[in-house]
Write a protein that holds these residues in place. Sequence first.
Motif, PDB file in Angstrom:
ATOM      1  N   GLU A   1     -41.929   6.335 -59.640  1.00 53.53           N
ATOM      2  CA  GLU A   1     -40.890   5.491 -60.229  1.00 53.53           C
ATOM      3  C   GLU A   1     -39.535   5.748 -59.599  1.00 53.53           C
ATOM      4  O   GLU A   1     -38.718   4.828 -59.449  1.00 53.53           O
ATOM      5  N   LEU A   2     -39.297   6.997 -59.214  1.00 54.37           N
ATOM      6  CA  LEU A   2     -37.992   7.365 -58.661  1.00 54.37           C
ATOM      7  C   LEU A   2     -37.867   7.014 -57.185  1.00 54.37           C
ATOM      8  O   LEU A   2     -36.817   6.528 -56.740  1.00 54.37           O
ATOM      9  N   THR A   3     -38.933   7.251 -56.405  1.00 51.27           N
ATOM     10  CA  THR A   3     -38.847   7.137 -54.947  1.00 51.27           C
ATOM     11  C   THR A   3     -39.743   6.058 -54.339  1.00 51.27           C
ATOM     12  O   THR A   3     -39.618   5.778 -53.157  1.00 51.27           O
ATOM     13  N   SER A   4     -40.657   5.519 -55.150  1.00 54.51           N
ATOM     14  CA  SER A   4     -41.672   4.553 -54.671  1.00 54.51           C
ATOM     15  C   SER A   4     -42.655   5.196 -53.694  1.00 54.51           C
ATOM     16  O   SER A   4     -43.360   4.492 -52.970  1.00 54.51           O
ATOM     17  N   ILE A   5     -42.704   6.520 -53.672  1.00 55.81           N
ATOM     18  CA  ILE A   5     -43.636   7.246 -52.791  1.00 55.81           C
ATOM     19  C   ILE A   5     -44.819   7.722 -53.625  1.00 55.81           C
ATOM     20  O   ILE A   5     -44.646   8.538 -54.538  1.00 55.81           O
ATOM     21  N   PRO A   6     -46.030   7.248 -53.330  1.00 64.17           N
ATOM     22  CA  PRO A   6     -47.202   7.674 -54.098  1.00 64.17           C
ATOM     23  C   PRO A   6     -47.715   9.038 -53.644  1.00 64.17           C
ATOM     24  O   PRO A   6     -47.307   9.555 -52.605  1.00 64.17           O
ATOM     25  N   GLY A   7     -48.595   9.603 -54.441  1.00 63.64           N
ATOM     26  CA  GLY A   7     -49.236  10.855 -54.049  1.00 63.64           C
ATOM     27  C   GLY A   7     -48.510  12.083 -54.555  1.00 63.64           C
ATOM     28  O   GLY A   7     -47.533  11.999 -55.312  1.00 63.64           O
ATOM     29  N   PRO A   8     -48.966  13.264 -54.152  1.00 69.14           N
ATOM     30  CA  PRO A   8     -48.377  14.533 -54.603  1.00 69.14           C
ATOM     31  C   PRO A   8     -46.882  14.618 -54.300  1.00 69.14           C
ATOM     32  O   PRO A   8     -46.408  14.130 -53.273  1.00 69.14           O
ATOM     33  N   VAL A   9     -46.152  15.242 -55.206  1.00 64.17           N
ATOM     34  CA  VAL A   9     -44.704  15.396 -55.071  1.00 64.17           C
ATOM     35  C   VAL A   9     -44.420  16.559 -54.122  1.00 64.17           C
ATOM     36  O   VAL A   9     -45.114  17.586 -54.149  1.00 64.17           O
ATOM     37  N   ALA A  10     -43.421  16.400 -53.283  1.00 63.44           N
ATOM     38  CA  ALA A  10     -43.044  17.481 -52.359  1.00 63.44           C
ATOM     39  C   ALA A  10     -42.619  18.704 -53.159  1.00 63.44           C
ATOM     40  O   ALA A  10     -41.818  18.606 -54.097  1.00 63.44           O
ATOM     41  N   LEU A  11     -43.154  19.854 -52.795  1.00 67.33           N
ATOM     42  CA  LEU A  11     -42.820  21.090 -53.495  1.00 67.33           C
ATOM     43  C   LEU A  11     -41.317  21.362 -53.431  1.00 67.33           C
ATOM     44  O   LEU A  11     -40.711  21.819 -54.402  1.00 67.33           O
ATOM     45  N   SER A  12     -40.712  21.050 -52.299  1.00 75.04           N
ATOM     46  CA  SER A  12     -39.268  21.283 -52.135  1.00 75.04           C
ATOM     47  C   SER A  12     -38.455  20.458 -53.127  1.00 75.04           C
ATOM     48  O   SER A  12     -37.398  20.898 -53.595  1.00 75.04           O
ATOM     49  N   SER A  13     -38.944  19.271 -53.482  1.00 74.10           N
ATOM     50  CA  SER A  13     -38.242  18.419 -54.446  1.00 74.10           C
ATOM     51  C   SER A  13     -38.257  19.049 -55.834  1.00 74.10           C
ATOM     52  O   SER A  13     -37.233  19.066 -56.531  1.00 74.10           O
ATOM     53  N   ILE A  14     -39.394  19.589 -56.234  1.00 75.41           N
ATOM     54  CA  ILE A  14     -39.504  20.243 -57.537  1.00 75.41           C
ATOM     55  C   ILE A  14     -38.595  21.466 -57.590  1.00 75.41           C
ATOM     56  O   ILE A  14     -37.826  21.649 -58.544  1.00 75.41           O
ATOM     57  N   GLU A  15     -38.667  22.290 -56.571  1.00 83.12           N
ATOM     58  CA  GLU A  15     -37.892  23.534 -56.556  1.00 83.12           C
ATOM     59  C   GLU A  15     -36.396  23.258 -56.498  1.00 83.12           C
ATOM     60  O   GLU A  15     -35.610  23.954 -57.142  1.00 83.12           O
ATOM     61  N   ARG A  16     -36.004  22.237 -55.733  1.00 82.64           N
ATOM     62  CA  ARG A  16     -34.578  21.911 -55.617  1.00 82.64           C
ATOM     63  C   ARG A  16     -34.004  21.462 -56.963  1.00 82.64           C
ATOM     64  O   ARG A  16     -32.908  21.874 -57.359  1.00 82.64           O
ATOM     65  N   ARG A  17     -34.744  20.626 -57.670  1.00 80.46           N
ATOM     66  CA  ARG A  17     -34.266  20.128 -58.967  1.00 80.46           C
ATOM     67  C   ARG A  17     -34.188  21.255 -59.995  1.00 80.46           C
ATOM     68  O   ARG A  17     -33.235  21.326 -60.788  1.00 80.46           O
ATOM     69  N   LEU A  18     -35.179  22.126 -59.989  1.00 76.78           N
ATOM     70  CA  LEU A  18     -35.166  23.238 -60.932  1.00 76.78           C
ATOM     71  C   LEU A  18     -34.034  24.200 -60.617  1.00 76.78           C
ATOM     72  O   LEU A  18     -33.315  24.660 -61.522  1.00 76.78           O
ATOM     73  N   ASP A  19     -33.828  24.488 -59.343  1.00 77.19           N
ATOM     74  CA  ASP A  19     -32.721  25.364 -58.947  1.00 77.19           C
ATOM     75  C   ASP A  19     -31.372  24.758 -59.338  1.00 77.19           C
ATOM     76  O   ASP A  19     -30.456  25.481 -59.756  1.00 77.19           O
TER      77      ASP A  19
END
Length: 351
Positions: free
Chosen positions: A179-197
Amino acid sequence: MRSTLDEVLAALDDLETYVRSIDPVNAALAEISDPTIRGYLTVRRQLDGAAFIVVLYAAFEKFVEDLVWSHTEFESATVEYQRLSDRLRKKHLEQSANLLAKGRLGEGRYANLTAADAIAILHECVSGVRPYKLNRHAVLYHENNLRPTIVKEIFSLTGVSDINEMVRETASLMRWNLELTSIPGPVALSSIERRLDDIVERRNQTTHTGVRSGQVLGSAEMQEHVEFMRAYCKALYEVVVGAYLDRFYVGDPAKSTPLGKFILGPLSKNGGAVVVGKPACRIYTGQPVIGKHGKRVDRWGTVQELRVHDQPVQAVEAGDPTAQVGLRVDFEFTGSAQLYLLSAKDQAVWK
């Protein structure tokens, strides 16, 4: 465990309601020419962002601790102490000793745990008493904020070795990312870690250096943080519960029965529908069912409908001479999935 997810989702819903009120409330106040009100608006924008980030992080931290503890309680009620993972027993022992050494038990955050309590708990554990209980403070002890590495470390106590590598492939997080990026499939690990940081860093800036430090969060950014946290918490829950069901049910033939190969399906019809052969166990509507893809349990639910000769039935007994049974569950799955039937609902997962 289900209640921990319900609680954090309710907290995030309340936070979202607050975020959505910010712009209209500020717009209404801006219509007032009183200089006191205008000064208040300037300060309010800073306080809105500060309050938001502190509450968001607090809700997340409580959820993580409650979920790990809930899993640990259910596990310790099922297996004897010596069969718990080495990692969990090691942390429980070392941190219990650490808490005793610090001499702060019975006060502050440890007001409900005395030194005598901690010693008694340890004695029960090592002496093989059943039932036994663990020391929550020892299990959940962490000195640092919940950055990605600490999240990974805490969830390793549940038997999940790399939680963020697994959550990136969950339906909840992939749906959010699509919904956010229009990119299907697994989320990039760096995206998860960046948002949490980013959430942790903003929280630290607010609590340690005051509301004037850092960039002021706008309502759109707040909303994005809420949506990420909602998806992330759901994903953490899905991985932990999936690992729990896999270990204590799929891995135990006495507690689950594989449904077997699909004769037809799956067909998507308000969930997943298949036709299977003669059942190896009793099947009934409302029965708990687990879905496993590859090496992971990644969905679960209940039997919604049964059909024999295209007629609805409430149950089909084990060994019934019926050649085929139509079955619909309340989740979707692929043809490579293996479904497992349980004889009763586990209150940790099903309501």
